[in-house]
Design a protein around this motif. Sequence first.
Motif, PDB file in Angstrom:
ATOM      1  N   GLY A 121      60.891  13.895  98.678  1.00 43.22           N
ATOM      2  CA  GLY A 121      62.154  13.405  99.211  1.00 43.22           C
ATOM      3  C   GLY A 121      63.074  12.899  98.126  1.00 43.22           C
ATOM      4  O   GLY A 121      62.742  12.871  96.941  1.00 43.22           O
ATOM      5  N   GLU A 122      64.252  12.502  98.551  1.00 49.96           N
ATOM      6  CA  GLU A 122      65.255  11.990  97.623  1.00 49.96           C
ATOM      7  C   GLU A 122      65.326  10.477  97.729  1.00 49.96           C
ATOM      8  O   GLU A 122      64.965   9.888  98.744  1.00 49.96           O
ATOM      9  CB  GLU A 122      66.622  12.609  97.921  1.00 49.96           C
ATOM     10  CG  GLU A 122      66.638  14.137  97.767  1.00 49.96           C
ATOM     11  CD  GLU A 122      68.002  14.719  98.067  1.00 49.96           C
ATOM     12  OE1 GLU A 122      68.881  13.944  98.500  1.00 49.96           O
ATOM     13  OE2 GLU A 122      68.186  15.927  97.875  1.00 49.96           O
ATOM     14  N   ASP A 123      65.790   9.857  96.659  1.00 53.74           N
ATOM     15  CA  ASP A 123      65.921   8.409  96.654  1.00 53.74           C
ATOM     16  C   ASP A 123      66.928   7.956  97.708  1.00 53.74           C
ATOM     17  O   ASP A 123      67.969   8.612  97.906  1.00 53.74           O
ATOM     18  CB  ASP A 123      66.377   7.915  95.281  1.00 53.74           C
ATOM     19  CG  ASP A 123      65.330   8.136  94.214  1.00 53.74           C
ATOM     20  OD1 ASP A 123      64.136   8.210  94.585  1.00 53.74           O
ATOM     21  OD2 ASP A 123      65.688   8.242  93.026  1.00 53.74           O
ATOM     22  N   PRO A 124      66.635   6.861  98.412  1.00 54.03           N
ATOM     23  CA  PRO A 124      67.596   6.345  99.380  1.00 54.03           C
ATOM     24  C   PRO A 124      68.864   5.883  98.670  1.00 54.03           C
ATOM     25  O   PRO A 124      68.834   5.539  97.477  1.00 54.03           O
ATOM     26  CB  PRO A 124      66.850   5.157 100.014  1.00 54.03           C
ATOM     27  CG  PRO A 124      65.840   4.745  98.993  1.00 54.03           C
ATOM     28  CD  PRO A 124      65.444   5.999  98.285  1.00 54.03           C
ATOM     29  N   GLU A 140      81.067  -1.100  93.489  1.00 55.15           N
ATOM     30  CA  GLU A 140      79.987  -0.283  94.036  1.00 55.15           C
ATOM     31  C   GLU A 140      79.834   1.022  93.261  1.00 55.15           C
ATOM     32  O   GLU A 140      78.719   1.466  92.978  1.00 55.15           O
ATOM     33  CB  GLU A 140      80.242  -0.008  95.510  1.00 55.15           C
ATOM     34  CG  GLU A 140      80.108  -1.225  96.398  1.00 55.15           C
ATOM     35  CD  GLU A 140      80.532  -0.951  97.829  1.00 55.15           C
ATOM     36  OE1 GLU A 140      80.101  -1.691  98.719  1.00 55.15           O
ATOM     37  OE2 GLU A 140      81.286   0.031  98.049  1.00 55.15           O
ATOM     38  N   SER A 141      80.944   1.647  92.898  1.00 55.61           N
ATOM     39  CA  SER A 141      80.891   2.882  92.114  1.00 55.61           C
ATOM     40  C   SER A 141      80.253   2.637  90.755  1.00 55.61           C
ATOM     41  O   SER A 141      79.449   3.445  90.267  1.00 55.61           O
ATOM     42  CB  SER A 141      82.297   3.454  91.934  1.00 55.61           C
ATOM     43  OG  SER A 141      82.881   3.777  93.186  1.00 55.61           O
ATOM     44  N   ALA A 142      80.580   1.504  90.124  1.00 56.59           N
ATOM     45  CA  ALA A 142      79.993   1.170  88.831  1.00 56.59           C
ATOM     46  C   ALA A 142      78.490   0.947  88.972  1.00 56.59           C
ATOM     47  O   ALA A 142      77.696   1.387  88.129  1.00 56.59           O
ATOM     48  CB  ALA A 142      80.668  -0.072  88.248  1.00 56.59           C
ATOM     49  N   CYS A 143      78.077   0.277  90.065  1.00 56.27           N
ATOM     50  CA  CYS A 143      76.646   0.047  90.290  1.00 56.27           C
ATOM     51  C   CYS A 143      75.899   1.358  90.486  1.00 56.27           C
ATOM     52  O   CYS A 143      74.783   1.539  89.970  1.00 56.27           O
ATOM     53  CB  CYS A 143      76.453  -0.865  91.496  1.00 56.27           C
ATOM     54  SG  CYS A 143      76.968  -2.576  91.233  1.00 56.27           S
ATOM     55  N   VAL A 144      76.499   2.288  91.229  1.00 55.75           N
ATOM     56  CA  VAL A 144      75.868   3.595  91.447  1.00 55.75           C
ATOM     57  C   VAL A 144      75.725   4.344  90.130  1.00 55.75           C
ATOM     58  O   VAL A 144      74.677   4.944  89.832  1.00 55.75           O
ATOM     59  CB  VAL A 144      76.674   4.420  92.466  1.00 55.75           C
ATOM     60  CG1 VAL A 144      76.135   5.850  92.532  1.00 55.75           C
ATOM     61  CG2 VAL A 144      76.619   3.777  93.846  1.00 55.75           C
ATOM     62  N   SER A 145      76.767   4.318  89.300  1.00 54.33           N
ATOM     63  CA  SER A 145      76.704   5.007  88.003  1.00 54.33           C
ATOM     64  C   SER A 145      75.635   4.403  87.110  1.00 54.33           C
ATOM     65  O   SER A 145      74.866   5.125  86.452  1.00 54.33           O
ATOM     66  CB  SER A 145      78.073   4.928  87.313  1.00 54.33           C
ATOM     67  OG  SER A 145      79.075   5.551  88.096  1.00 54.33           O
ATOM     68  N   ILE A 146      75.555   3.070  87.086  1.00 57.99           N
ATOM     69  CA  ILE A 146      74.539   2.408  86.275  1.00 57.99           C
ATOM     70  C   ILE A 146      73.144   2.741  86.797  1.00 57.99           C
ATOM     71  O   ILE A 146      72.207   2.974  86.022  1.00 57.99           O
ATOM     72  CB  ILE A 146      74.765   0.883  86.275  1.00 57.99           C
ATOM     73  CG1 ILE A 146      76.075   0.548  85.547  1.00 57.99           C
ATOM     74  CG2 ILE A 146      73.592   0.161  85.615  1.00 57.99           C
ATOM     75  CD1 ILE A 146      76.454  -0.905  85.637  1.00 57.99           C
ATOM     76  N   HIS A 147      72.993   2.785  88.125  1.00 57.57           N
ATOM     77  CA  HIS A 147      71.694   3.110  88.722  1.00 57.57           C
ATOM     78  C   HIS A 147      71.246   4.512  88.320  1.00 57.57           C
ATOM     79  O   HIS A 147      70.079   4.720  87.931  1.00 57.57           O
ATOM     80  CB  HIS A 147      71.803   2.998  90.237  1.00 57.57           C
ATOM     81  CG  HIS A 147      70.550   3.351  90.974  1.00 57.57           C
ATOM     82  ND1 HIS A 147      69.397   2.605  90.886  1.00 57.57           N
ATOM     83  CD2 HIS A 147      70.257   4.407  91.785  1.00 57.57           C
ATOM     84  CE1 HIS A 147      68.447   3.159  91.626  1.00 57.57           C
ATOM     85  NE2 HIS A 147      68.945   4.253  92.174  1.00 57.57           N
ATOM     86  N   GLU A 148      72.153   5.474  88.378  1.00 62.17           N
ATOM     87  CA  GLU A 148      71.803   6.840  87.995  1.00 62.17           C
ATOM     88  C   GLU A 148      71.476   6.929  86.507  1.00 62.17           C
ATOM     89  O   GLU A 148      70.546   7.635  86.099  1.00 62.17           O
ATOM     90  CB  GLU A 148      72.966   7.783  88.330  1.00 62.17           C
ATOM     91  CG  GLU A 148      73.252   7.923  89.815  1.00 62.17           C
ATOM     92  CD  GLU A 148      72.084   8.516  90.577  1.00 62.17           C
ATOM     93  OE1 GLU A 148      71.364   9.358  89.980  1.00 62.17           O
ATOM     94  OE2 GLU A 148      71.882   8.145  91.741  1.00 62.17           O
ATOM     95  N   LYS A 151      67.985   5.571  85.913  1.00 63.23           N
ATOM     96  CA  LYS A 151      66.954   6.537  86.311  1.00 63.23           C
ATOM     97  C   LYS A 151      66.751   7.593  85.227  1.00 63.23           C
ATOM     98  O   LYS A 151      65.618   7.994  84.944  1.00 63.23           O
ATOM     99  CB  LYS A 151      67.337   7.197  87.636  1.00 63.23           C
ATOM    100  CG  LYS A 151      67.229   6.280  88.838  1.00 63.23           C
ATOM    101  CD  LYS A 151      67.139   7.055  90.146  1.00 63.23           C
ATOM    102  CE  LYS A 151      68.281   8.025  90.326  1.00 63.23           C
ATOM    103  NZ  LYS A 151      68.230   8.733  91.632  1.00 63.23           N
ATOM    104  N   SER A 152      67.856   8.039  84.619  1.00 63.30           N
ATOM    105  CA  SER A 152      67.739   9.012  83.530  1.00 63.30           C
ATOM    106  C   SER A 152      67.008   8.403  82.341  1.00 63.30           C
ATOM    107  O   SER A 152      66.183   9.061  81.693  1.00 63.30           O
ATOM    108  CB  SER A 152      69.129   9.492  83.102  1.00 63.30           C
ATOM    109  OG  SER A 152      69.798  10.142  84.174  1.00 63.30           O
ATOM    110  N   GLN A 157      62.235   7.946  78.886  1.00 67.56           N
ATOM    111  CA  GLN A 157      61.168   7.107  78.351  1.00 67.56           C
ATOM    112  C   GLN A 157      59.791   7.661  78.699  1.00 67.56           C
ATOM    113  O   GLN A 157      58.879   7.652  77.863  1.00 67.56           O
ATOM    114  CB  GLN A 157      61.307   5.684  78.893  1.00 67.56           C
ATOM    115  CG  GLN A 157      62.447   4.893  78.272  1.00 67.56           C
ATOM    116  CD  GLN A 157      62.549   3.499  78.850  1.00 67.56           C
ATOM    117  OE1 GLN A 157      62.114   3.249  79.980  1.00 67.56           O
ATOM    118  NE2 GLN A 157      63.118   2.581  78.095  1.00 67.56           N
ATOM    119  N   THR A 158      59.650   8.162  79.931  1.00 67.18           N
ATOM    120  CA  THR A 158      58.365   8.744  80.337  1.00 67.18           C
ATOM    121  C   THR A 158      58.019   9.953  79.476  1.00 67.18           C
ATOM    122  O   THR A 158      56.887  10.092  78.987  1.00 67.18           O
ATOM    123  CB  THR A 158      58.411   9.149  81.812  1.00 67.18           C
ATOM    124  OG1 THR A 158      58.668   7.999  82.621  1.00 67.18           O
ATOM    125  CG2 THR A 158      57.095   9.785  82.243  1.00 67.18           C
TER     126      THR A 158
END
Length: 216
Positions: A121-124, A140-148, A151-152, A157-158
Amino acid sequence: MLLRGSGTVGPWGWLTLLLVSCTAWASEITFELPDNAKQCFYEEIVQGTKCTLEFQVITGGHYDVDCRLEDPEGVVLYKEMKKQYDSFTFAAPRNGTYKFCFSNEFSTFTHKTVYFDFQVGEDPPLFPSENRATALTQMESACVSIHEALKSVIDYQTHFRLREAQGRSRAEDLNTRVAYWSIGEAIILLVVSIGQVFLLKSFFSDKRTTTTRVAS
């Protein structure tokens, strides 16, 4: 995510199953795969769900392993032989328990360390109201960009950690081979030196024997 391990894993199998059961909540697992062994995992997936299987062999032999993915009806969705790493994305064709296995049965002496990441599935959405008709606020847009972006960063790192572990394993293996080769060369030099000493002694011994006979 519910994961259950099974397969022909030899004397180390129960330890592997115990480690898997302790980390069954995680989508990322690193486990030991002994020689002549096979390890399988299972996942309940709803039809239409997008899934991604990514794996990499960290240590052991030629860093290769067999991988096989089947749907609940036993249809093979993915099958690769002696792969070092790979990634496969699919949409679940039906509801049920999906099975994916890693096999080291072709190896007689070397065990492997395998890492895999199985995403279902995809992230909520970061904000429950992202699907609303109105646009997101600037915050909110800035938070979404930082979240993505974060994740990258986690993905990078992995991969870097896996490459570092694989490189360390190769370096340790090379260091062991160099050490054994150095010990072998030292033994050979010692044997040659001792042989030369005895050879020189034999020359002088033959000369003394010949002189004694002439004098007589």
